[in-house]
Motif scaffolding. Structure first.
Motif, PDB file in Angstrom:
ATOM      1  N   ARG A  70       0.863  -1.173   0.000  1.00 26.84           N
ATOM      2  CA  ARG A  70       0.000   0.000   0.000  1.00 26.84           C
ATOM      3  C   ARG A  70       0.903   1.227   0.000  1.00 26.84           C
ATOM      4  O   ARG A  70       1.821   1.336   0.813  1.00 26.84           O
ATOM      5  CB  ARG A  70      -0.889  -0.002   1.248  1.00 26.84           C
ATOM      6  CG  ARG A  70      -1.824   1.175   1.316  1.00 26.84           C
ATOM      7  CD  ARG A  70      -2.686   1.129   2.540  1.00 26.84           C
ATOM      8  NE  ARG A  70      -1.841   0.949   3.707  1.00 26.84           N
ATOM      9  CZ  ARG A  70      -2.268   0.564   4.894  1.00 26.84           C
ATOM     10  NH1 ARG A  70      -3.529   0.311   5.083  1.00 26.84           N
ATOM     11  NH2 ARG A  70      -1.445   0.429   5.910  1.00 26.84           N
ATOM     12  N   VAL A  71       0.656   2.135  -0.933  1.00 21.67           N
ATOM     13  CA  VAL A  71       1.491   3.320  -1.074  1.00 21.67           C
ATOM     14  C   VAL A  71       0.623   4.556  -0.913  1.00 21.67           C
ATOM     15  O   VAL A  71      -0.457   4.644  -1.492  1.00 21.67           O
ATOM     16  CB  VAL A  71       2.188   3.341  -2.458  1.00 21.67           C
ATOM     17  CG1 VAL A  71       3.001   4.599  -2.627  1.00 21.67           C
ATOM     18  CG2 VAL A  71       3.051   2.106  -2.639  1.00 21.67           C
ATOM     19  N   THR A  72       1.078   5.492  -0.121  1.00 17.73           N
ATOM     20  CA  THR A  72       0.386   6.762   0.064  1.00 17.73           C
ATOM     21  C   THR A  72       1.306   7.865  -0.419  1.00 17.73           C
ATOM     22  O   THR A  72       2.465   7.935  -0.019  1.00 17.73           O
ATOM     23  CB  THR A  72       0.042   6.991   1.552  1.00 17.73           C
ATOM     24  OG1 THR A  72      -0.748   5.899   2.013  1.00 17.73           O
ATOM     25  CG2 THR A  72      -0.715   8.281   1.744  1.00 17.73           C
ATOM     26  N   THR A  73       0.779   8.703  -1.300  1.00 18.78           N
ATOM     27  CA  THR A  73       1.558   9.816  -1.821  1.00 18.78           C
ATOM     28  C   THR A  73       1.066  11.098  -1.165  1.00 18.78           C
ATOM     29  O   THR A  73      -0.134  11.386  -1.183  1.00 18.78           O
ATOM     30  CB  THR A  73       1.405   9.921  -3.352  1.00 18.78           C
ATOM     31  OG1 THR A  73       1.805   8.674  -3.927  1.00 18.78           O
ATOM     32  CG2 THR A  73       2.251  11.038  -3.909  1.00 18.78           C
ATOM     33  N   LEU A  74       1.979  11.837  -0.592  1.00 19.25           N
ATOM     34  CA  LEU A  74       1.643  13.108   0.046  1.00 19.25           C
ATOM     35  C   LEU A  74       2.192  14.252  -0.781  1.00 19.25           C
ATOM     36  O   LEU A  74       3.297  14.170  -1.307  1.00 19.25           O
ATOM     37  CB  LEU A  74       2.252  13.191   1.445  1.00 19.25           C
ATOM     38  CG  LEU A  74       1.793  12.164   2.464  1.00 19.25           C
ATOM     39  CD1 LEU A  74       2.584  12.338   3.754  1.00 19.25           C
ATOM     40  CD2 LEU A  74       0.315  12.309   2.743  1.00 19.25           C
ATOM     41  N   THR A  75       1.404  15.305  -0.879  1.00 18.37           N
ATOM     42  CA  THR A  75       1.882  16.511  -1.525  1.00 18.37           C
ATOM     43  C   THR A  75       2.232  17.497  -0.423  1.00 18.37           C
ATOM     44  O   THR A  75       1.361  17.942   0.317  1.00 18.37           O
ATOM     45  CB  THR A  75       0.797  17.110  -2.444  1.00 18.37           C
ATOM     46  OG1 THR A  75       0.424  16.115  -3.396  1.00 18.37           O
ATOM     47  CG2 THR A  75       1.305  18.335  -3.156  1.00 18.37           C
TER      48      THR A  75
END
Length: 105
Positions: A33-38
């Motif tokens: 599971r990958v979460t991308t944050l800006t």
């Protein structure tokens, strides 16, 4: 009554397992599971005028603004008089108050 102690594996085993999982993922063998944050750009500098203008735009007293930021009224007063500048963390908080849409991106 005896206390039950949780036995954790040695740190070496935890690190080894983590590295093995990372290698497996990098080789395409495992899905993670990958979460991308800006992350927004660093906050702009907040000088005395900018802090005062933000507080006035919110229609808060120095004491009310201090309470909102969880700082002392003396801190807000010193920011507005130019005796001190907000820390990096305080500047980020001021930036988010000034532009709440940054949290939505």
């Amino acid at each position: 009554m005896d206390k039950v102690r949780e036995v954790r594996p040695p740190l070496y085993n935890i690190l080894k397992t983590g590295l093995e999982e990372t290698i497996s993922w990098a080789q395409g063998e495992t899905e993670l599971r990958v979460t991308t944050l800006t992350i927004p750009e660093p906050p702009p500098p907040y000088d005395a005028g900018r802090v005062a203008a933000l507080r006035q735009r919110l229609r808060l007293s120095q004491a009310g603004f201090a309470q909102l930021l969880n700082v002392s009224p003396k801190t807000v007063q010193s920011w507005e008089q130019g005796a001190r500048t907000p820390s990096h963390a305080a500047a980020r908080l001021l930036q988010l108050i000034e532009n709440p849409k940054l949290l939505a991106s």
